[in-house]
Scaffold this motif. Sequence first.
Motif, PDB file in Angstrom:
ATOM      1  N   ASN A  36      -3.500  -0.453   7.503  1.00  0.00           N
ATOM      2  CA  ASN A  36      -4.116  -1.757   7.725  1.00  0.00           C
ATOM      3  C   ASN A  36      -3.960  -2.233   9.157  1.00  0.00           C
ATOM      4  OD1 ASN A  36      -5.135  -2.978   5.020  1.00  0.00           O
ATOM      5  ND2 ASN A  36      -3.187  -2.026   4.510  1.00  0.00           N
ATOM      6  N   MET A  37      -3.350  -1.397  10.015  1.00  0.00           N
ATOM      7  CA  MET A  37      -3.206  -1.711  11.441  1.00  0.00           C
ATOM      8  C   MET A  37      -2.568  -3.086  11.649  1.00  0.00           C
ATOM      9  SD  MET A  37      -6.751  -0.045  12.923  1.00  0.00           S
ATOM     10  CE  MET A  37      -7.871  -0.827  11.769  1.00  0.00           C
ATOM     11  N   SER A  38      -1.552  -3.387  10.860  1.00  0.00           N
ATOM     12  CA  SER A  38      -0.901  -4.692  10.937  1.00  0.00           C
ATOM     13  C   SER A  38       0.491  -4.565  10.328  1.00  0.00           C
ATOM     14  CB  SER A  38      -1.727  -5.738  10.180  1.00  0.00           C
ATOM     15  OG  SER A  38      -1.173  -7.023  10.357  1.00  0.00           O
ATOM     16  N   TYR A  39       1.259  -5.637  10.449  1.00  0.00           N
ATOM     17  CA  TYR A  39       2.594  -5.660   9.868  1.00  0.00           C
ATOM     18  C   TYR A  39       2.562  -6.240   8.461  1.00  0.00           C
ATOM     19  CZ  TYR A  39       4.338  -4.630  14.548  1.00  0.00           C
ATOM     20  OH  TYR A  39       4.572  -4.032  15.754  1.00  0.00           O
ATOM     21  N   ILE A  40       3.509  -5.829   7.635  1.00  0.00           N
ATOM     22  CA  ILE A  40       3.567  -6.284   6.245  1.00  0.00           C
ATOM     23  C   ILE A  40       3.630  -7.807   6.176  1.00  0.00           C
ATOM     24  CG2 ILE A  40       4.982  -6.291   4.149  1.00  0.00           C
ATOM     25  CD1 ILE A  40       3.472  -3.693   4.579  1.00  0.00           C
ATOM     26  N   GLU A  41       4.432  -8.406   7.052  1.00  0.00           N
ATOM     27  CA  GLU A  41       4.572  -9.867   7.021  1.00  0.00           C
ATOM     28  C   GLU A  41       3.228 -10.551   7.264  1.00  0.00           C
ATOM     29  OE1 GLU A  41       8.319  -7.844   7.951  1.00  0.00           O
ATOM     30  OE2 GLU A  41       6.298  -7.742   8.806  1.00  0.00           O
ATOM     31  N   ASP A  42       2.439 -10.014   8.194  1.00  0.00           N
ATOM     32  CA  ASP A  42       1.127 -10.591   8.481  1.00  0.00           C
ATOM     33  C   ASP A  42       0.164 -10.382   7.328  1.00  0.00           C
ATOM     34  OD1 ASP A  42       2.133 -11.318  10.943  1.00  0.00           O
ATOM     35  OD2 ASP A  42       1.352  -9.542  11.959  1.00  0.00           O
ATOM     36  N   LEU A  43       0.217  -9.220   6.698  1.00  0.00           N
ATOM     37  CA  LEU A  43      -0.657  -8.940   5.566  1.00  0.00           C
ATOM     38  C   LEU A  43      -0.321  -9.859   4.392  1.00  0.00           C
ATOM     39  CD1 LEU A  43      -0.566  -5.038   5.670  1.00  0.00           C
ATOM     40  CD2 LEU A  43      -2.461  -6.510   6.379  1.00  0.00           C
ATOM     41  N   ARG A  44       0.969 -10.050   4.146  1.00  0.00           N
ATOM     42  CA  ARG A  44       1.386 -10.925   3.048  1.00  0.00           C
ATOM     43  C   ARG A  44       0.953 -12.358   3.308  1.00  0.00           C
ATOM     44  NH1 ARG A  44       6.522  -9.891   3.184  1.00  0.00           N
ATOM     45  NH2 ARG A  44       6.585  -8.267   1.589  1.00  0.00           N
ATOM     46  N   LYS A  61       0.396  -1.894  -3.205  1.00  0.00           N
ATOM     47  CA  LYS A  61      -0.624  -1.070  -3.854  1.00  0.00           C
ATOM     48  C   LYS A  61      -2.010  -1.631  -3.591  1.00  0.00           C
ATOM     49  CE  LYS A  61       1.945   1.074  -7.638  1.00  0.00           C
ATOM     50  NZ  LYS A  61       2.037   1.255  -9.100  1.00  0.00           N
ATOM     51  N   ARG A  62      -2.157  -2.953  -3.741  1.00  0.00           N
ATOM     52  CA  ARG A  62      -3.467  -3.568  -3.511  1.00  0.00           C
ATOM     53  C   ARG A  62      -3.871  -3.431  -2.042  1.00  0.00           C
ATOM     54  NH1 ARG A  62      -7.113  -7.368  -5.393  1.00  0.00           N
ATOM     55  NH2 ARG A  62      -7.992  -8.712  -3.775  1.00  0.00           N
ATOM     56  N   ALA A  63      -2.924  -3.696  -1.156  1.00  0.00           N
ATOM     57  CA  ALA A  63      -3.237  -3.622   0.270  1.00  0.00           C
ATOM     58  C   ALA A  63      -3.592  -2.200   0.692  1.00  0.00           C
ATOM     59  CB  ALA A  63      -2.061  -4.137   1.088  1.00  0.00           C
ATOM     60  N   THR A  64      -2.958  -1.205   0.081  1.00  0.00           N
ATOM     61  CA  THR A  64      -3.273   0.175   0.407  1.00  0.00           C
ATOM     62  C   THR A  64      -4.599   0.591  -0.219  1.00  0.00           C
ATOM     63  OG1 THR A  64      -0.904   0.633   0.400  1.00  0.00           O
ATOM     64  CG2 THR A  64      -2.359   2.533   0.413  1.00  0.00           C
ATOM     65  N   ALA A  65      -4.845   0.133  -1.442  1.00  0.00           N
ATOM     66  CA  ALA A  65      -6.091   0.488  -2.119  1.00  0.00           C
ATOM     67  C   ALA A  65      -7.305  -0.038  -1.367  1.00  0.00           C
ATOM     68  CB  ALA A  65      -6.081  -0.058  -3.544  1.00  0.00           C
ATOM     69  N   HIS A  66      -7.174  -1.190  -0.725  1.00  0.00           N
ATOM     70  CA  HIS A  66      -8.292  -1.800   0.001  1.00  0.00           C
ATOM     71  C   HIS A  66      -7.982  -1.850   1.497  1.00  0.00           C
ATOM     72  CE1 HIS A  66      -9.871  -2.996  -3.917  1.00  0.00           C
ATOM     73  NE2 HIS A  66      -8.667  -3.415  -4.201  1.00  0.00           N
ATOM     74  N   ASN A  67      -7.489  -0.737   2.019  1.00  0.00           N
ATOM     75  CA  ASN A  67      -6.988  -0.761   3.391  1.00  0.00           C
ATOM     76  C   ASN A  67      -8.116  -0.874   4.416  1.00  0.00           C
ATOM     77  OD1 ASN A  67      -7.456   2.081   4.825  1.00  0.00           O
ATOM     78  ND2 ASN A  67      -7.116   2.430   2.642  1.00  0.00           N
ATOM     79  N   LEU A  68      -7.754  -1.413   5.566  1.00  0.00           N
ATOM     80  CA  LEU A  68      -8.723  -1.728   6.608  1.00  0.00           C
ATOM     81  C   LEU A  68      -9.310  -0.469   7.250  1.00  0.00           C
ATOM     82  CD1 LEU A  68     -10.107  -3.882   8.310  1.00  0.00           C
ATOM     83  CD2 LEU A  68      -8.105  -3.886   9.816  1.00  0.00           C
ATOM     84  N   VAL A  69      -8.502   0.581   7.419  1.00  0.00           N
ATOM     85  CA  VAL A  69      -9.001   1.793   8.068  1.00  0.00           C
ATOM     86  C   VAL A  69     -10.148   2.397   7.262  1.00  0.00           C
ATOM     87  CG1 VAL A  69      -8.410   4.163   8.692  1.00  0.00           C
ATOM     88  CG2 VAL A  69      -6.836   2.305   9.240  1.00  0.00           C
ATOM     89  N   ALA A  70      -9.944   2.554   5.961  1.00  0.00           N
ATOM     90  CA  ALA A  70     -10.996   3.139   5.128  1.00  0.00           C
ATOM     91  C   ALA A  70     -12.230   2.248   5.104  1.00  0.00           C
ATOM     92  CB  ALA A  70     -10.475   3.360   3.709  1.00  0.00           C
ATOM     93  N   GLN A  71     -12.022   0.924   5.052  1.00  0.00           N
ATOM     94  CA  GLN A  71     -13.161   0.004   5.048  1.00  0.00           C
ATOM     95  C   GLN A  71     -13.966   0.121   6.333  1.00  0.00           C
ATOM     96  OE1 GLN A  71     -12.430  -4.080   3.588  1.00  0.00           O
ATOM     97  NE2 GLN A  71     -10.327  -3.399   3.304  1.00  0.00           N
ATOM     98  N   ALA A  72     -13.265   0.132   7.456  1.00  0.00           N
ATOM     99  CA  ALA A  72     -13.967   0.187   8.742  1.00  0.00           C
ATOM    100  C   ALA A  72     -14.766   1.480   8.876  1.00  0.00           C
ATOM    101  CB  ALA A  72     -12.960   0.047   9.881  1.00  0.00           C
ATOM    102  N   GLY A  97      -6.393  -5.157   4.651  1.00  0.00           N
ATOM    103  CA  GLY A  97      -5.827  -4.812   3.361  1.00  0.00           C
ATOM    104  C   GLY A  97      -6.258  -5.673   2.207  1.00  0.00           C
ATOM    105  N   MET A  98      -7.053  -6.729   2.430  1.00  0.00           N
ATOM    106  CA  MET A  98      -7.323  -7.659   1.347  1.00  0.00           C
ATOM    107  C   MET A  98      -8.788  -7.751   0.954  1.00  0.00           C
ATOM    108  SD  MET A  98      -4.585  -9.006   0.141  1.00  0.00           S
ATOM    109  CE  MET A  98      -3.812  -7.415   0.295  1.00  0.00           C
ATOM    110  N   SER A  99      -9.707  -7.577   1.897  1.00  0.00           N
ATOM    111  CA  SER A  99     -11.107  -7.764   1.551  1.00  0.00           C
ATOM    112  C   SER A  99     -11.673  -6.506   0.923  1.00  0.00           C
ATOM    113  CB  SER A  99     -11.927  -8.144   2.791  1.00  0.00           C
ATOM    114  OG  SER A  99     -11.901  -7.094   3.732  1.00  0.00           O
ATOM    115  N   SER A 100     -12.849  -6.633   0.329  1.00  0.00           N
ATOM    116  CA  SER A 100     -13.436  -5.527  -0.398  1.00  0.00           C
ATOM    117  C   SER A 100     -14.282  -4.656   0.518  1.00  0.00           C
ATOM    118  CB  SER A 100     -14.277  -6.056  -1.553  1.00  0.00           C
ATOM    119  OG  SER A 100     -13.471  -6.790  -2.445  1.00  0.00           O
ATOM    120  N   GLU A 101     -14.855  -3.642  -0.097  1.00  0.00           N
ATOM    121  CA  GLU A 101     -15.627  -2.662   0.659  1.00  0.00           C
ATOM    122  C   GLU A 101     -16.841  -3.305   1.316  1.00  0.00           C
ATOM    123  OE1 GLU A 101     -18.246   1.308  -0.389  1.00  0.00           O
ATOM    124  OE2 GLU A 101     -16.734   0.572  -1.766  1.00  0.00           O
TER     125      GLU A 101
END
Length: 374
Positions: A151-159, A172-183, A78-82
């Motif tokens: 993001n295949m993870s829990y909110i607490e871990d993402l935060r 919003k940021r975590a969803t916009a850059h979500n891991l599923v779409a990136q992968a 949820g945090m890194s870019s494309e």
Amino acid sequence: GGLPIGVLGRELDLGALTAGGVGLVGVALLVCQMPSEGPKVTRALAVLSGALMVLALAQVIRLEVGQAVPPGLELQGGMSSEPRSEPATGEAPHVFYVILDAYARHDVLADHYGFDNTPFLEALRERGFYVATGSESNYTMTSYSLTSSLNMSYIEDLREAARRDGKPWSTKRATAHNLVAQALRTKGYSFVAFSRKIGMREGRGPVAFVDARHARATDSQLFQTFVRLTPLRGLPFGSRGRAGNKPLHRARVLHALETAPEIARSATPVFTFLHVLCPHAPFVFDAEGNDPGPLPRDEEGIRQVYVGQLRFLNELVLRMIDEIVATSTRPVLIVLQSDHGPNTGYELFSADRGTSPHRRKILNAYLFPDREYG
């Protein structure tokens, strides 16, 4: 954001209201001075325009720098870019992630709504779906539930991951850059989103953000996004609120489910995120697809209206699945879920609706190309 205040029955943004008022006074003064001070006004507006261009350019540069991906960077949920893309190999399937908002699990429908949803579940199984019978969502709110699953993870871990990386956190940021779409992008996938509020529209990821055509320009996604970027963001433009425009809501639900099969015609693999605000309120369909009329005043009546909307939705979903499979140029993978379950009766409007024991019990079904569910 400013301070919300009540005006004429609407909640307005005090900061936006003040900025708008000052702006109107300034414009009035400029108009009064125009005949004698025209050249000065022109120069002032030119300087202002230049300053606004510089601010916009600085914003663009800041966002582009923030999107840059260092070589070899591992994906952080949820945090890194494309990441850099590579061509898809083999027969990569089209992936449809379908979220039916507030769709109850079969036992909740039977025990609390008096409705047997077995025919729909059996229809899914006949089409090759695996239907899970005891699934629960991780969270009882749409934003947390979808951020977590995408993001295949829990909110607490993402935060916590965002805190360690020194990055701002928001769903919003975590969803916009979500891991599923990136992968999936690393495998050559394009991305299409059907979503009114929850989705990836804030990020660079979507190839297309699909929304219904509107009779009113003020209801369009483009106009609403523009307004949010101005001091006018607190003013009541368009049909604010879920129940503000029933025809618009009907159009959005029908458009999403009827348009999704067209994506399956793509020659290259596509990841489609289809978030449908149904059978969630507002209730705009009865079992035959007609307007159910005013919301009942009793809990049993509300339950029956919910069931009617769910029954019509079942027909739309099965039709959509059949059309996707029939028209797809590739194998198809469909994940059909709810983000959370509903409440019963007037719990729909209660302050503690997120704590209802039924909220975690959800529909959950999968269609894999190889039908291997072991």
